[in-house]
Design a protein around this motif. Structure first.
Motif, mmCIF file in Angstrom:
data_model
loop_
_atom_site.group_PDB
_atom_site.id
_atom_site.type_symbol
_atom_site.label_atom_id
_atom_site.label_comp_id
_atom_site.label_asym_id
_atom_site.label_seq_id
_atom_site.Cartn_x
_atom_site.Cartn_y
_atom_site.Cartn_z
ATOM 1 N N LEU A 1 0.823 -1.207 0.000
ATOM 2 C CA LEU A 1 0.000 0.000 0.000
ATOM 3 C C LEU A 1 0.856 1.256 0.000
ATOM 4 O O LEU A 1 0.631 2.177 -0.798
ATOM 5 N N VAL A 2 1.864 1.309 0.859
ATOM 6 C CA VAL A 2 2.740 2.489 0.935
ATOM 7 C C VAL A 2 3.526 2.667 -0.358
ATOM 8 O O VAL A 2 3.721 3.793 -0.839
ATOM 9 N N LEU A 3 3.986 1.566 -0.945
ATOM 10 C CA LEU A 3 4.723 1.640 -2.212
ATOM 11 C C LEU A 3 3.895 2.320 -3.296
ATOM 12 O O LEU A 3 4.386 3.190 -4.031
ATOM 13 N N TRP A 4 2.616 1.939 -3.401
ATOM 14 C CA TRP A 4 1.790 2.497 -4.474
ATOM 15 C C TRP A 4 1.326 3.916 -4.151
ATOM 16 O O TRP A 4 1.111 4.715 -5.074
ATOM 17 N N ILE A 5 1.217 4.269 -2.876
ATOM 18 C CA ILE A 5 0.965 5.672 -2.526
ATOM 19 C C ILE A 5 2.151 6.522 -2.965
ATOM 20 O O ILE A 5 1.989 7.589 -3.573
#
Length: 654
Positions: free
Chosen positions: A297-301
């Motif tokens: 999730l953080v990677l794609w944010i």
């Protein structure tokens, strides 16, 4: 030490044929090719299905693979065809009404506001029914300065086709923008647009931009100077608009441009930081899989915040595949993850294959992965610090070796100090990124962070000073390198031959490499021999100014606005940039080419009264009013002319 097999990289079976289909479309747009490929693929699948249990099964064992390859050649071809149609010029002549939505953050220029628009026709005269993307320049005034991304407008414009009036052989603006999905360009004056009172539509790109703007506001709250702010925003979130031309030149000269283009390195740092912060979840916990989901999730944010650049998307896809493998207890191969990332990006947009960032990014990662495999465990005997710098220098050399041929082909220069500068800067880059994340987090929750600010500012100042100092070193880069595409392909074949020699230890690959080097030398000699007696005249527009360039025996002479009369191969060239409506002369000036540029005012009768010419060249800087009137008169009289607005740069050879 073995090369990865095709069974370890199954997506390579899909990627390579799809790339062939994309390249094939640019050489031949005939749909019968894709029809034939699909037909052969279907027959191949049918024959394979019928014979797979018979006596001929072994003889036809490759039929399934060939049919699958033909199918993905068709996928690449049709995908390129579809994207090309989206960016085709299908606008009716004259001014018409369009509904428009601003898709980019408006960019303030010296005399206009640059916007990327998605337009839809508002009358039945238009030839297209779907949305088109265009580049619009709004007249600069107080109202247009308040335009925002997502605003909806009604505009009354005449879209113009994209043309490339830049130097032949240089940056092809028209092709580049068409591959980005744009169909036309237009100027929007003050009376030709009106903002509609409609709510902004939901769009993930808008949300990402809003989030990035909030981060930039936090960066501004640190009260750094402009150079430090530009470096901080460029290194962390890929925002390059604040970078000065001097900073861009310095980073390019020392081989550090990859720091400004947020890439896999920054993505890997974010990944490592989040993975570390989630370390409190034990492996035997039922919530352990949550760790993988949070990291993804953080990677794609982070990917959305950086504008979905190819390098970050590639890194995020690779890391997502690795995380998905861990999530489901499956082992993944890094090389296959890289191939899968390339396949996904090309499936979404086949023109990514021609994107310089896409090419350099994947070549750099591929080179690093190969180097890691070749040098695996070679530095284990070294002390920890020595091992770190040995691995860092090896990875830097590998990435530079893999990307240098392509970089030289596109940018015509090679930084000689890249290894020294990277060894100095890269170890501190990770600290800088982590410190920037910490300061941003503290600022967002209103916790004092004065000392961290000071350390971050010192590191940014040191980075700016170091790059500027190394860029001033004499002979820090080799310039004016002009290899052709054949030589670049041959050089990569040479690297492939050397790689096979390292893996398989067979001397014949060395022989192949020597043969390829001889071919490269022969190509260079042939190119120089062919240029020895060729004389070229180039007339183009660079940064809004008309340029006349002579080229002979590999040497170039650029003639800007300092003179309006030139001689090329005995032919006189005159450039006209003044009002001739009230000028009289008893004798006409004889010239072969007459160039009309910004500032010219007059008509065909006045030109015939003052000049005796063979061909008129109309520069893109000439006002639209005088261009249209003159073109009508020239067509009516049957006089030859060259309109750079329609045909791009003018080129003549002798």
């Amino acid at each position: 030490m073995k090369l990865p097999t095709i069974h370890q990289m199954p997506f390579l079976r899909f990627l390579l044929p799809m790339m062939v289909g994309i390249l094939l479309y640019n050489y031949d747009q005939s749909l019968w090719l894709v029809g034939a490929s699909i037909t052969f693929a279907i027959f191949g699948f049918i024959i394979f299905q019928i014979t797979k249990k018979g006596k001929q099964a072994y003889q036809l064992r490759y039929l399934f693979g060939v049919s699958l390859s033909l199918l993905f050649v068709s996928v690449g071809f049709l995908s390129t065809f579809y994207h090309t149609r989206e960016s085709s010029y299908e606008f009716a002549t004259g001014k018409h009404f369009y509904s428009a939505e601003i898709k980019s953050v408006p960019d303030e220029k010296e005399r206009s506001i640059y916007c990327q628009l998605k337009v839809t026709n508002q009358d039945s005269i238009q030839n297209f029914s779907q949305n088109k993307k265009i580049i619009a320049y709004f007249h600069k005034e107080e109202v247009s300065l308040n335009l925002k991304q997502g605003d909806r407008l009604i505009i009354y414009i005449e879209p113009q086709p994209l043309i490339n009036a830049n130097r032949p052989g240089g940056f092809d603006f028209a092709t580049y923008m068409q591959r980005q999905g744009f169909s036309a360009t237009a100027y929007v004056d003050s009376a030709s647009w009106k903002k509609m009172n409609l709510a902004r539509s939901f769009n993930l790109q808008y949300l990402a931009t809003d989030l990035r703007e909030k981060i930039l506001v936090l960066f501004r709250s640190f009260h750094f100077n402009e150079n430090e702010f530009a470096l901080l925003s460029g290194i962390t979130i890929g925002y390059q608009d604040a970078l000065s031309m001097e900073q861009k030149t310095n980073f390019s000269a020392v081989g550090l441009s990859h720091l400004m283009a947020v890439s896999g390195m920054q993505t890997a740092m974010i990944f490592a930081m989040v993975w570390f912060l989630m370390g409190f979840i034990p492996k035997n916990s039922r919530f352990y899989r949550l760790k993988y989901l949070v990291v993804i999730l953080v990677l794609w944010i982070f990917t959305f915040v950086t504008g979905l650049s190819a390098s970050v998307v590639r890194a995020s896809i690779m890391l997502t595949v690795l995380m998905a493998g861990g999530l489901f207890g499956k082992k993944t191969i890094t090389m296959n993850s890289l191939v899968f990332a390339a396949f996904c990006l090309l499936l979404i947009n086949p023109y990514s294959l021609y994107d310089i960032g896409f090419q350099l990014s994947f070549l750099a990662v591929l080179s690093i992965l190969m180097a890691q495999d070749i040098l695996k465990n070679r530095f284990d005997h070294l002390p920890k610090i020595s091992r770190y710098f040995a691995e860092l220098s090896t990875m830097t050399l590998a990435a530079q070796l893999g990307t240098s041929p392509l970089s030289i082909f596109y940018f015509h220069q090679f930084p000689l100090l890249f290894l020294i500068v990277n060894l100095i800067i890269l170890p501190f880059n990770g600290i800088l990124v982590y410190l920037a994340c910490l300061c941003t987090f503290l600022a967002s929750v209103h916790i004092p962070h004065l000392w961290f600010d000071k350390i971050l500012q010192f590191m940014l100042h040191s980075l700016d000073y170091t790059t500027a100092s190394f860029a001033k070193v004499p002979f820090s880069q080799i310039k004016n390198l002009n290899p052709n595409s054949t030589e670049i392909v041959l050089f990569y074949l040479f690297l492939g031959a050397m790689l096979l020699f390292i893996y398989q230890k067979k001397f014949r690959f060395v022989i192949y490499g020597i043969g390829i080097i001889l071919c490269i030398e022969s190509s260079m000699i042939y190119q120089k021999w062919g240029e020895r007696n060729i004389s070229q005249l180039m007339i183009y527009n660079q940064f809004g100014k008309n340029v006349v360039e002579f080229q002979k025996n590999g040497k170039n002479l650029l003639l800007g606005s300092e003179s309006n009369l030139f001689i090329w191969e005995g032919k006189r060239i005159a450039r006209l940039d003044q009002d001739i409506r009230f000028i009289t002369s008893e004798k006409r000036l004889n010239c072969h080419y007459l160039i009309l540029t910004k500032g010219f005012k007059g008509n065909l009768d006045r030109l015939n009264a003052l000049y005796q010419y063979s061909e008129i060249i109309i520069d893109v800087s000439l006002s639209k009013y005088y261009r249209n009137n003159l073109v009508k008169e020239l067509r009516a009289e049957g006089i030859g002319y060259f309109d750079m607005n329609e045909k791009g740069a003018f080129l003549a050879s002798k």
